[in-house]
Design a protein around this motif. Structure first.
Motif, PDB file in Angstrom:
ATOM      1  N   THR A 208       0.799  -1.159  -0.106  1.00 43.64           N
ATOM      2  CA  THR A 208      -0.120   0.062  -0.098  1.00 43.64           C
ATOM      3  C   THR A 208       0.951   1.365   0.023  1.00 43.64           C
ATOM      4  O   THR A 208       1.655   1.446   0.805  1.00 43.64           O
TER       5      THR A 208
ATOM      6  N   GLY B  32      -3.543   8.728   5.375  1.00 43.78           N
ATOM      7  CA  GLY B  32      -1.967   8.513   5.523  1.00 43.78           C
ATOM      8  C   GLY B  32      -1.348   9.328   6.780  1.00 43.78           C
ATOM      9  O   GLY B  32      -0.178   9.485   7.022  1.00 43.78           O
TER      10      GLY B  32
ATOM     11  N   THR C 129       0.590   7.180   9.389  1.00 43.37           N
ATOM     12  CA  THR C 129       1.807   6.786   8.702  1.00 43.37           C
ATOM     13  C   THR C 129       2.745   8.023   8.472  1.00 43.37           C
ATOM     14  O   THR C 129       3.921   7.815   9.132  1.00 43.37           O
TER      15      THR C 129
ATOM     16  N   TYR D 231       9.381   4.165  10.908  1.00 44.55           N
ATOM     17  CA  TYR D 231       9.590   3.861   9.604  1.00 44.55           C
ATOM     18  C   TYR D 231      10.439   4.709   8.800  1.00 44.55           C
ATOM     19  O   TYR D 231      10.555   5.851   9.088  1.00 44.55           O
TER      20      TYR D 231
HETATM   21  P1  ADP Z   1      -4.887   7.475   8.366  1.00 41.05           P
HETATM   22  O1  ADP Z   1      -4.336   7.510   9.737  1.00 41.05           O
HETATM   23  O2  ADP Z   1      -4.950   8.718   7.678  1.00 41.05           O
HETATM   24  O3  ADP Z   1      -6.472   6.985   8.705  1.00 41.05           O
HETATM   25  P2  ADP Z   1      -2.955   5.481   7.893  1.00 41.05           P
HETATM   26  O4  ADP Z   1      -1.658   6.070   7.830  1.00 41.05           O
HETATM   27  O5  ADP Z   1      -3.435   4.862   9.052  1.00 41.05           O
HETATM   28  O6  ADP Z   1      -4.164   6.521   7.317  1.00 41.05           O
HETATM   29  O7  ADP Z   1      -3.242   4.598   6.531  1.00 41.05           O
HETATM   30  C1  ADP Z   1      -2.720   5.235   5.398  1.00 41.05           C
HETATM   31  C2  ADP Z   1      -2.971   3.954   4.444  1.00 41.05           C
HETATM   32  O8  ADP Z   1      -2.174   2.659   4.771  1.00 41.05           O
HETATM   33  C3  ADP Z   1      -4.378   3.064   4.495  1.00 41.05           C
HETATM   34  O9  ADP Z   1      -4.486   2.427   3.164  1.00 41.05           O
HETATM   35  C4  ADP Z   1      -4.069   1.837   5.382  1.00 41.05           C
HETATM   36  O10 ADP Z   1      -4.941   0.809   5.141  1.00 41.05           O
HETATM   37  C5  ADP Z   1      -2.624   1.563   5.066  1.00 41.05           C
HETATM   38  N1  ADP Z   1      -1.823   1.296   6.327  1.00 41.05           N
HETATM   39  C6  ADP Z   1      -1.830   1.654   7.628  1.00 41.05           C
HETATM   40  N2  ADP Z   1      -1.063   0.755   8.170  1.00 41.05           N
HETATM   41  C7  ADP Z   1      -0.690  -0.017   7.658  1.00 41.05           C
HETATM   42  C8  ADP Z   1       0.316  -1.331   7.901  1.00 41.05           C
HETATM   43  N3  ADP Z   1       0.654  -1.627   9.306  1.00 41.05           N
HETATM   44  N4  ADP Z   1       0.532  -2.310   6.974  1.00 41.05           N
HETATM   45  C9  ADP Z   1      -0.137  -1.879   5.818  1.00 41.05           C
HETATM   46  N5  ADP Z   1      -0.789  -1.100   5.539  1.00 41.05           N
HETATM   47  C10 ADP Z   1      -1.059  -0.093   6.271  1.00 41.05           C
END
Ligand code: ADP
Ligand code: ADP
Length: 234
Positions: free
Chosen positions: A20, A45, A48, A57
Motif C-alpha cells: 500500500t 496517511g 503513517t 519507518y
Molecule cells: P489515516 O491515519 O489517515 O487513517 P493511515 O496512515 O493509517 O491513514 O493509513 C494509510 C494507508 O496505509 C491506508 O490505506 C491503510 O490501510 C494503510 N496502512 C496503515 N497501516 C498499515 C500497515 N501496518 N500495514 C499495511 N498498510 C497499512
C-alpha cells in the motif's frame, strides 16, 4: 534556527507487507512553536506520516528533515530526546504501574528491578500530574479505562520532554472534562516552546488548538496554511 522544525520532501512510503502506498510524494513543512493539525479522511496517511516523523519507518523515497538535518542521520536515542509520539493505541502486555509505564519515556532501556534515577521519577510524576493521573500512579496499567490509558500515553510522551510532540487522535477516547484538560495541557506546552503536530477528527479540539492545518487525502497534502484560511471559499 529556522522556523521549520520538520520537513517532508517528496516522501513516498509503501508498507512492505501489502505494498500500500500510504504516502505518495508528500511535501510538508511544520512550523516551529505552533500547533499543526493534520486533517483528512480515514486512510489518508495521517498515522503513517506521524510514524515516519518519529523514525519508526523509513521513507521508501524522499527525505525527512528534522531541525535541518536528515532524520536518518540521528540515532534512535537522539530522536527520542527531541521527538515523542502519542500513538492511537499500543499493545500493552506488561503489568506495569502507571508510574513505571511513564518512566519508560525517560528510560526506555531500564531493566526490571533496576532503580530509576530520582530525577527521572520526578519528571515522570510531574507528567502524570499534568494529565491528572497522579492519584493512580501505583495502579496497574491493565486496570485503566480507555480514556485513562490515552492520557497515560500522553504522560509517557511528556516525560520525554520533547521539543516536537506528535499526537495521533489524542482525544478520541476522552470525556469532555479530560478533553478540556488535555487542550489546556497542550496549550501550556506550546507557551513553553514545544511544537505540536497532531491528527484529529474533532473540530472543537482543532479550533481550540491549531494555528496551522494540513489537509491530506490519499497520501498527499491538499492544503497547508493557517486555520482560518481553511474555511475561506476559493
Ligand atoms: P489515516 O491515519 O489517515 O487513517 P493511515 O496512515 O493509517 O491513514 O493509513 C494509510 C494507508 O496505509 C491506508 O490505506 C491503510 O490501510 C494503510 N496502512 C496503515 N497501516 C498499515 C500497515 N501496518 N500495514 C499495511 N498498510 C497499512
Ligand atoms: P483506525 O481505523 O482505528 O485508525 P488503524 O488504521 O490505526 O485503525 O489500524 C489499526 C492497526 O492495523 C494499526 O496497527 C495499523 O498499522 C494496522 N493496519 C491498518 N491498515 C492496515 C492494512 N491495510 N494492513 C495491515 N495492517 C493495517
Amino acid at each position: 534556527m529556522t522556523d521549520i522544525i520538520l520537513r517532508f520532501e517528496n516522501v513516498t512510503f509503501r508498507y512492505p507487507e501489502t505494498l500500500t502506498e500510504a504516502l505518495q510524494g508528500l511535501n510538508l513543512d511544520v512550523p516551529r512553536g505552533k500547533v499543526t493539525a493534520i486533517l483528512g479522511p480515514n486512510g489518508a496517511g495521517k498515522t503513517t506520516l506521524l510514524r515516519l516523523a518519529y523514525g519508526r519507518y523509513v521513507p521508501t523515497r524522499g527525505q525527512i528533515w528534522l531541525e535541518g538535518r536528515l532524520l536518518g542521520a540521528y540515532t534512535r536515542q537522539q530522536i527520542g530526546r527531541m521527538v515523542a509520539l502519542v500513538p492511537q493505541r499500543e499493545a500493552n502486555p506488561f503489568a506495569y504501574s502507571l508510574l513505571e509505564y511513564v518512566l519508560l519515556g525517560r528510560a526506555p532501556y531500564l531493566l526490571p528491578l533496576q532503580m530509576p534515577a530520582a530525577s527521572d521519577v520526578a519528571i515522570a510524576w510531574e507528567a502524570l500530574e499534568r494529565v491528572g493521573l497522579h492519584h493512580l500512579a501505583r495502579r496497574s496499567v491493565q486496570a485503566l479505562s480507555g480514556g485513562e490509558y490515552q492520557l497515560l500515553l500522553v504522560a509517557r510522551a511528556l516525560a520525554q520532554q520533547p521539543r516536537l510532540l506528535l499526537l495521533d487522535e489524542p482525544t478520541s477516547h476522552l470525556d469532555l472534562a479530560n478533553k478540556k484538560r488535555l487542550v489546556e495541557c497542550l496549550r501550556s506546552l506550546v507557551s513553553a516552546g514545544v511544537t505540536i503536530l497532531m491528527t484529529s477528527h474533532e473540530p472543537e479540539v482543532v479550533s481550540a488548538l491549531a494555528q496551522h492545518v494540513i489537509l491530506m487525502r490519499e497520501g498527499r497534502v491538499l492544503h497547508s496554511g493557517p486555520l482560518d484560511a481553511l474555511w475561506t471559499p476559493e
